[in-house]
Design a protein around this motif. Structure first.
Motif, mmCIF file in Angstrom:
data_model
loop_
_atom_site.group_PDB
_atom_site.id
_atom_site.type_symbol
_atom_site.label_atom_id
_atom_site.label_comp_id
_atom_site.label_asym_id
_atom_site.label_seq_id
_atom_site.Cartn_x
_atom_site.Cartn_y
_atom_site.Cartn_z
ATOM 1 N N GLY A 86 -89.811 -68.119 -53.688
ATOM 2 C CA GLY A 86 -89.817 -66.798 -53.068
ATOM 3 C C GLY A 86 -90.946 -65.891 -53.504
ATOM 4 N N SER A 130 -95.488 -70.374 -49.733
ATOM 5 C CA SER A 130 -95.426 -70.912 -48.370
ATOM 6 C C SER A 130 -96.092 -69.972 -47.382
ATOM 7 N N THR A 131 -95.932 -68.683 -47.613
ATOM 8 C CA THR A 131 -96.534 -67.712 -46.701
ATOM 9 C C THR A 131 -98.058 -67.848 -46.697
HETATM 10 N N1 LIG Z 1 -89.944 -65.328 -41.641
HETATM 11 C C1 LIG Z 1 -89.713 -64.479 -42.655
HETATM 12 N N2 LIG Z 1 -89.217 -63.256 -42.390
HETATM 13 C C2 LIG Z 1 -88.985 -62.385 -43.394
HETATM 14 N N3 LIG Z 1 -89.197 -62.650 -44.694
HETATM 15 C C3 LIG Z 1 -89.694 -63.843 -45.026
HETATM 16 C C4 LIG Z 1 -89.962 -64.832 -44.028
HETATM 17 N N4 LIG Z 1 -90.445 -65.938 -44.652
HETATM 18 C C5 LIG Z 1 -90.448 -65.662 -45.978
HETATM 19 N N5 LIG Z 1 -90.000 -64.410 -46.198
HETATM 20 C C6 LIG Z 1 -89.898 -63.756 -47.521
HETATM 21 O O1 LIG Z 1 -91.170 -63.718 -48.090
HETATM 22 C C7 LIG Z 1 -91.116 -63.995 -49.484
HETATM 23 C C8 LIG Z 1 -91.995 -65.170 -49.828
HETATM 24 O O2 LIG Z 1 -91.488 -66.333 -49.238
HETATM 25 P P1 LIG Z 1 -92.199 -67.755 -49.348
HETATM 26 O O3 LIG Z 1 -93.606 -67.589 -48.935
HETATM 27 O O4 LIG Z 1 -91.401 -68.714 -48.589
HETATM 28 O O5 LIG Z 1 -92.095 -68.057 -50.902
HETATM 29 P P2 LIG Z 1 -92.265 -69.427 -51.684
HETATM 30 O O6 LIG Z 1 -92.842 -70.421 -50.758
HETATM 31 O O7 LIG Z 1 -93.126 -69.107 -52.825
HETATM 32 O O8 LIG Z 1 -90.900 -69.832 -52.142
HETATM 33 C C9 LIG Z 1 -89.640 -64.240 -49.786
HETATM 34 O O9 LIG Z 1 -89.094 -63.062 -50.310
HETATM 35 C C10 LIG Z 1 -89.050 -64.555 -48.469
HETATM 36 O O10 LIG Z 1 -87.719 -64.129 -48.432
#
Ligand SMILES: Nc1ncnc2c1ncn2[C@@H]1O[C@H](COP(=O)(O)OP(=O)(O)O)[C@@H](O)[C@H]1O
Ligand SMILES: [Mg+2]
Lengths: 432, 242
Positions: B39, B43-44
């Protein structure tokens, strides 16, 4: 173009699961079985129709004539022993009988002096009043009442004037039935026209409804599962034109839906022919020229219009379902997502069957015509009534709705909305 | 040559700012890893590099191509493996590779060669003739990973490529990635497993709460914090950052 077929083939492969094939086969089988059983049962009850137990307490020449008359017109008459009616009704000897008539003592005498004798007609059911046999019992009773009436009135007329012809006196006219529809007149019994029109307006919408629901569900499944499995993200990061993804999904679902609806229609037909037998279609053939004259037979152009209307109805539903699928979080939530679509479909499917659209209040009319599906459901009636312009306008409206939703779908696909937009039914709390 | 150049990258979802001004670059043939707990925005960042998310601010470039303005061109040279991805369950493994190859490579011969390579790489042999729904999680993951690299992208973006795999499978995958990198393929991967990343990657970007805390080779990072353990490095970085 080649890539379209690759995408199309993959969609079809993904959609045609074992469960789908099995459930379709099961549906066809059930149609067949139910049709056959109901058909056999109605044949059996048709055979039973002619059996009647007569309790002759009059034992007069007239009661003899009545019994002979019944036998002559196809009834299998069983004469019950003297006694009271209820005894005969429940005697084990007549356990299988369901129609009883009592001819009272003094029947002929009463008639001779111009009084109405009281005859008893009994319809007997075995415990429950349900099924084909039971539903036939009212017309069956009515029929035997008028049959006995005929015999008695023949007798009464002959008695008053021996030279008279009772048949002529009772029915001194030759009735020729005409039906007029939308400016054309033809000589044909009203009941036949009604039967024909109903067969068209009942079964057509069922089939359309079925195709639409099925293809909508399929496209939603397809999109939602791609989303859930993240295969969509992979495709979105590929060089493939995103519009192709939309088009291939829509066309694969439409294709499968068309095949399935063909199967469905086959099942429906075997079901119907099981129930009605060949009799129904034969009367339709004899009245064919009359239907043609009335414009009730749909011309090839008419079929083309109806087909187009149905096609655009399916396309509209597909494009809407596609968007709903995009908004769905996962495969599980599509059941909830499809509800609004189903409600629109139900409205446009059921309401025109029960109300006359021309006489409906403006608000309702507007609502129904605003739902693009309605135009397809009423297309056969509209074509039959010769109102081609209305069908055409309906198709244009449907095409417009389709284009609108496809462009929305395209827009959803071209941006990142696919990954960030989520519609939730029963909103989850955000935990921060 | 610079394979990836990310500068001032920001991504805001409706409420959350998931990525807050991240800057780093990756050279060609390098294995670069984004590391951090769940989180934090790994991934973002990868999704923005894969052109499927649009940055709120800042920019990301892949071999000099902007991921927004030149998205179509970027998609020609990258391959993205999403986190926890699945495959089309009703297709066989072979059909899946076939399909994906045709999606990525327009040239039929190249696609066929890619399928042959992918089939060999995943090591599924005869099981490729079975439907994917009969595969175990590890088998599916290997298939997906082979799919991602079989098309020989210039940049492979792999989100948690070894998560949920057993020791042997994880090891094989790491070895494959290293081999491909040696041949010149660039990798940017994410993981929350520091140990595996230490073995696999050339350089590491440590991410916490959407920010890049440090970016260096594993050895340099350990040296800087005088510890033999990358997890400790992260904890110290997170504490000083907070
Ligand atoms: N489609 C989305 N809509 C809203 N919030 C998102 C979405 N995807 C991820 N998030 C939020 O963005 C943050 C980073 O997520 P992510 O990039 O998946 O982290 P990681 O890959 O490091 O676990 C998290 O708090 C997650 O809840
Ligand atoms: Mg992640």
């Amino acid at each position: 173009m080649k890539i379209f077929f690759i995408l199309f083939r993959k969609e079809v492969k993904e959609l045609v699961t074992k469960q789908l094939v099995i459930s379709i086969a099961a549906m066809l089988f059930i149609f067949q079985v139910i049709g056959k059983f109901t058909g056999e049962q109605s044949k059996a009850s048709a055979a039973r129709k002619s059996a009647v137990v007569v309790m002759d307490l009059d034992r007069s020449p007239l009661s003899g004539m009545v019994i002979a008359g019944l036998e002559k017109t196809g009834y299998k008459v069983t004469l019950a022993a003297d006694g009271n009616a209820e005894e005969a009704l429940f005697s084990p000897q007549y356990a299988d009988e369901s129609l009883f008539v009592t001819l009272p003592a003094g029947m002929q005498k009463a008639l001779d002096c111009g009084k109405k004798p009281e005859l008893g007609f009994f319809a007997k059911f075995k415990k429950t009043i349900s099924g084909m046999g039971a539903s036939m019992s009212a017309p069956r009773t009515g029929k035997i009442i008028s049959r006995v009436n005929e015999e008695l009135s023949d007798y009464a007329i002959k008695k008053k004037s021996p030279s008279a012809d009772p048949a002529f006196l009772k029915e001194p006219i030759t009735a020729v039935e005409y039906v007029a529809v939308g400016g054309a007149v033809a000589q044909v019994p009203v009941s036949q026209v009604l039967l024909f029109a109903q067969s068209q307006t009942y079964f057509f919408p069922i089939a359309v409804f079925f195709i639409v629901v099925l293809s909508a569900q399929m496209v939603m499944m397809a999109v939602a599962s791609e989303k859930e499995n993240k295969t969509l993200e992979t495709l979105l990061s590929s060089p493939i034109d995103r519009r192709l993804l939309v088009v291939s999904k829509l066309s694969a679902s439409a294709f499968i839906a068309a095949v399935l609806s063909g199967a469905y229609m086959l099942g429906m037909r075997s079901f119907m022919s099981g129930i009605t037998g060949a009799a129904g279609s034969q009367t339709a053939v004899s009245a064919r020229s009359a239907f043609e004259k009335l414009g009730l037979l749909i011309t090839p152009q008419g079929y083309l219009l109806i087909g187009l209307s149905v096609l655009f109805c399916i396309l509209c539903a597909l494009s809407m379902a596609f968007i709903l699928g995009v908004l769905a979080e996962d495969v599980k939530s599509i059941q909830g997502m499809i509800t609004p679509l189903m409600m629109m479909l139900m409205l446009s499917y059921l309401l025109p069957m029960f109300i006359d659209l021309d006489l409906a209040p403006t608000g309702l009319k507007f609502l129904l015509y605003a739902i693009p599906f309605t135009h397809a459901f009423i297309a056969p009636q509209t074509v039959m009534s010769g109102n081609t312009a209305q069908v055409l306008w309906g198709i244009i409206y449907q095409a417009w709705v389709f284009a609108l939703f496809v462009s929305i779908a395209g827009r959803l696909f071209s941006g990142e909305a696919l990954l960030t937009l989520k519609l939730r039914f029963g909103r989850k709390k955000n935990v921060l | 040559m610079t394979a990836v150049n990310v500068s001032g990258l920001v991504k805001r979802y409706k409420k959350i700012e998931a990525v807050r001004g991240v800057t780093f670059s990756v050279t060609e043939g390098e294995i670069f890893a984004l590391v951090g707990p769940n989180g934090v925005g790994k991934s973002t960042i990868l999704k923005m590099l894969a052109t499927i998310l649009v940055p709120t601010a800042g920019s990301a470039e892949v071999f000099g191509l902007d991921t927004v303005a030149d998205a179509a061109k970027v998609r020609e040279i990258i391959s993205y493996l999403p986190e926890e991805a699945g495959a089309y369950k009703n297709l066989t493994g072979h059909e899946y590779l076939d399909f994906m190859a045709s999606v990525f490579l327009r040239d039929g011969e190249k696609a066929a060669a890619a399928v042959r390579y992918g089939a060999e790489l995943c090591g599924l042999k005869d099981r490729l003739k079975d439907k994917i729904q009969t595969y175990s999680k590890g088998m599916t993951r290997k298939l997906l990973l082979s799919r991602a690299v079989m098309i020989k992208p210039r940049l492979a973006i792999l989100d948690e490529p070894t998560s949920g795999m057993d020791i042997i499978n994880g090891y094989e995958i790491r070895r494959t990635i290293k081999q491909l990198a040696a041949q010149g393929m660039t990798f940017i991967i994410s993981s929350h497993n520091m140990l595996e990343i230490e073995f696999l990657s050339d350089r590491i970007g440590m991410i916490n709460r959407g920010e890049l805390l440090a970016c260096d080779t594993p050895a340099a990072l350990k040296e800087r914090f005088a510890t033999g353990n990358l997890e400790e490095v992260f904890v110290k970085l997170a504490e000083s950052g907070a």
